[in-house]
Design a protein around this motif. Structure first.
Motif, PDB file in Angstrom:
ATOM      1  N   PRO A  77      -5.362   0.524   1.069  1.00 34.30           N
ATOM      2  CA  PRO A  77      -5.093  -0.951   0.726  1.00 34.30           C
ATOM      3  C   PRO A  77      -4.197  -1.192  -0.291  1.00 34.30           C
ATOM      4  O   PRO A  77      -3.564  -1.997  -0.126  1.00 34.30           O
ATOM      5  N   ASN A  78      -3.971  -0.215  -1.227  1.00 33.28           N
ATOM      6  CA  ASN A  78      -2.664  -0.473  -2.156  1.00 33.28           C
ATOM      7  C   ASN A  78      -2.356   0.891  -2.516  1.00 33.28           C
ATOM      8  O   ASN A  78      -2.952   1.728  -2.793  1.00 33.28           O
ATOM      9  N   ILE A  79      -0.714   1.110  -2.426  1.00 29.41           N
ATOM     10  CA  ILE A  79      -0.202   2.292  -2.720  1.00 29.41           C
ATOM     11  C   ILE A  79       0.760   1.609  -3.865  1.00 29.41           C
ATOM     12  O   ILE A  79       1.544   0.522  -3.755  1.00 29.41           O
ATOM     13  N   VAL A 102       7.168  -0.674  -6.485  1.00 26.96           N
ATOM     14  CA  VAL A 102       6.850  -1.265  -5.145  1.00 26.96           C
ATOM     15  C   VAL A 102       5.211  -0.959  -4.677  1.00 26.96           C
ATOM     16  O   VAL A 102       4.945   0.219  -4.579  1.00 26.96           O
ATOM     17  N   LEU A 103       4.696  -2.016  -4.151  1.00 26.58           N
ATOM     18  CA  LEU A 103       3.190  -2.037  -3.819  1.00 26.58           C
ATOM     19  C   LEU A 103       3.112  -2.462  -2.374  1.00 26.58           C
ATOM     20  O   LEU A 103       3.713  -3.411  -2.160  1.00 26.58           O
ATOM     21  N   ALA A 104       2.221  -1.774  -1.581  1.00 27.65           N
ATOM     22  CA  ALA A 104       1.815  -2.230  -0.378  1.00 27.65           C
ATOM     23  C   ALA A 104       0.380  -2.612  -0.388  1.00 27.65           C
ATOM     24  O   ALA A 104      -0.277  -1.790  -0.924  1.00 27.65           O
ATOM     25  N   SER A 105       0.092  -3.667   0.485  1.00 27.75           N
ATOM     26  CA  SER A 105      -1.393  -4.033   0.430  1.00 27.75           C
ATOM     27  C   SER A 105      -1.560  -4.801   1.558  1.00 27.75           C
ATOM     28  O   SER A 105      -0.600  -5.630   2.224  1.00 27.75           O
ATOM     29  N   LYS A 106      -2.753  -4.704   2.245  1.00 27.48           N
ATOM     30  CA  LYS A 106      -3.329  -5.734   3.059  1.00 27.48           C
ATOM     31  C   LYS A 106      -3.206  -7.276   2.320  1.00 27.48           C
ATOM     32  O   LYS A 106      -3.597  -7.516   1.124  1.00 27.48           O
ATOM     33  N   VAL A 107      -3.044  -8.147   3.101  1.00 28.70           N
ATOM     34  CA  VAL A 107      -3.071  -9.562   2.785  1.00 28.70           C
ATOM     35  C   VAL A 107      -4.551  -9.819   2.329  1.00 28.70           C
ATOM     36  O   VAL A 107      -5.626  -9.122   2.749  1.00 28.70           O
ATOM     37  N   MET A 108      -4.794 -10.643   1.230  1.00 29.97           N
ATOM     38  CA  MET A 108      -5.771 -10.823   0.699  1.00 29.97           C
ATOM     39  C   MET A 108      -6.857 -11.777   1.614  1.00 29.97           C
ATOM     40  O   MET A 108      -8.145 -11.758   1.274  1.00 29.97           O
ATOM     41  N   PHE A 109      -6.596 -12.211   2.608  1.00 35.05           N
ATOM     42  CA  PHE A 109      -7.460 -12.889   3.389  1.00 35.05           C
ATOM     43  C   PHE A 109      -7.332 -12.357   4.700  1.00 35.05           C
ATOM     44  O   PHE A 109      -6.792 -11.707   5.002  1.00 35.05           O
ATOM     45  N   TRP A 119       1.593  -6.881   3.268  1.00 34.77           N
ATOM     46  CA  TRP A 119       3.007  -7.628   2.364  1.00 34.77           C
ATOM     47  C   TRP A 119       3.183  -6.485   1.586  1.00 34.77           C
ATOM     48  O   TRP A 119       2.356  -5.521   0.950  1.00 34.77           O
ATOM     49  N   LEU A 120       4.252  -6.578   1.294  1.00 30.66           N
ATOM     50  CA  LEU A 120       5.109  -5.587   0.208  1.00 30.66           C
ATOM     51  C   LEU A 120       5.341  -6.412  -0.948  1.00 30.66           C
ATOM     52  O   LEU A 120       6.008  -7.488  -0.942  1.00 30.66           O
ATOM     53  N   GLY A 137       8.170  -8.697   1.423  1.00 24.91           N
ATOM     54  CA  GLY A 137       8.161  -8.898   2.821  1.00 24.91           C
ATOM     55  C   GLY A 137       6.790  -8.890   3.494  1.00 24.91           C
ATOM     56  O   GLY A 137       5.844  -8.577   2.680  1.00 24.91           O
ATOM     57  N   TRP A 138       6.813  -9.270   4.539  1.00 24.60           N
ATOM     58  CA  TRP A 138       5.534  -9.584   5.381  1.00 24.60           C
ATOM     59  C   TRP A 138       5.372  -8.589   6.616  1.00 24.60           C
ATOM     60  O   TRP A 138       6.470  -8.412   7.170  1.00 24.60           O
TER      61      TRP A 138
END
Length: 185
Positions: A77-79, A102-109, A119-120, A137-138
């Motif tokens: 979920p977060n890197i 730089v982090l990558a994550s699933k959107v919060m909703f 999103w990045l 970016g998305w």
């Protein structure tokens, strides 16, 4: 990997001799040799100069993360990709960010069918109150954002100063949500 191994590996990747690196940071070649043999560590001031001259973060230098560790893993979920600094233009072309992280994550909703799922985020430490972050970016799926992260990590590893997003979707803001402008492949 240890600090000694990391320093030697990074120095060789940057195609620097011990003498060249020593000259850049203001120490003797013997000091570099000692550090690479694990017989000692540089002072904090020299660590900061090493980080700057090699264009890498202290975490990257000290913790043994060489960037290759990312290539075999799917994103969680977060890197956080440990980095030096790299300049990245945001998805909308309205911002250029000098990122040190730089982090990558699933959107919060929960994403709908017409919304991106990941999103990045670029993080910059240049703000007066500390870190500031911006959506770079998305992305429609985990594979696309992982490919982006891998490419950014590779650019940093090679010392490339800037990166243009390759896998980001075109989106627009609509009623506090981000919507896709066109379907992804």
């Amino acid at each position: 990997m240890s600090f000694a191994d990391n320093l030697q590996l990074i120095r060789k990747e940057k195609q620097l001799s011990q003498e060249e690196l020593a000259e850049k940071i203001g120490v003797s070649r013997q000091a570099i040799s000692k550090w690479e043999q694990g017989s000692g560590y540089p002072e904090t001031e020299k660590l900061l100069i090493l980080s700057k001259e090699l264009n890498i973060s202290l975490d990257y230098l000290m913790l043994g993360e060489t960037g290759n560790d990312m290539s075999d893993k799917l994103i969680s979920p977060n890197i956080i990709v440990p980095t030096g600094k790299i300049t990245i233009k945001s998805f909308d072309g309205k911002s250029v960010v000098n990122c040190y992280k730089v982090l990558a994550s699933k959107v919060m909703f929960k994403a709908r069918a017409d919304e991106p799922k990941y999103w990045l985020i670029g993080v910059n430490n240049g703000a007066f109150w500390g870190e500031s972050s911006i959506a770079l970016g998305w992305y429609a799926n985990e594979e696309k954002i992982k490919n982006e992260m891998d490419d950014i990590a590779e650019a940093i590893k090679k010392g490339i100063p800037s990166y243009e997003l390759k896998y980001a979707l075109k989106v627009k803001n609509k009623l506090l949500r981000v919507k896709l402008e066109e379907e992804s492949e």
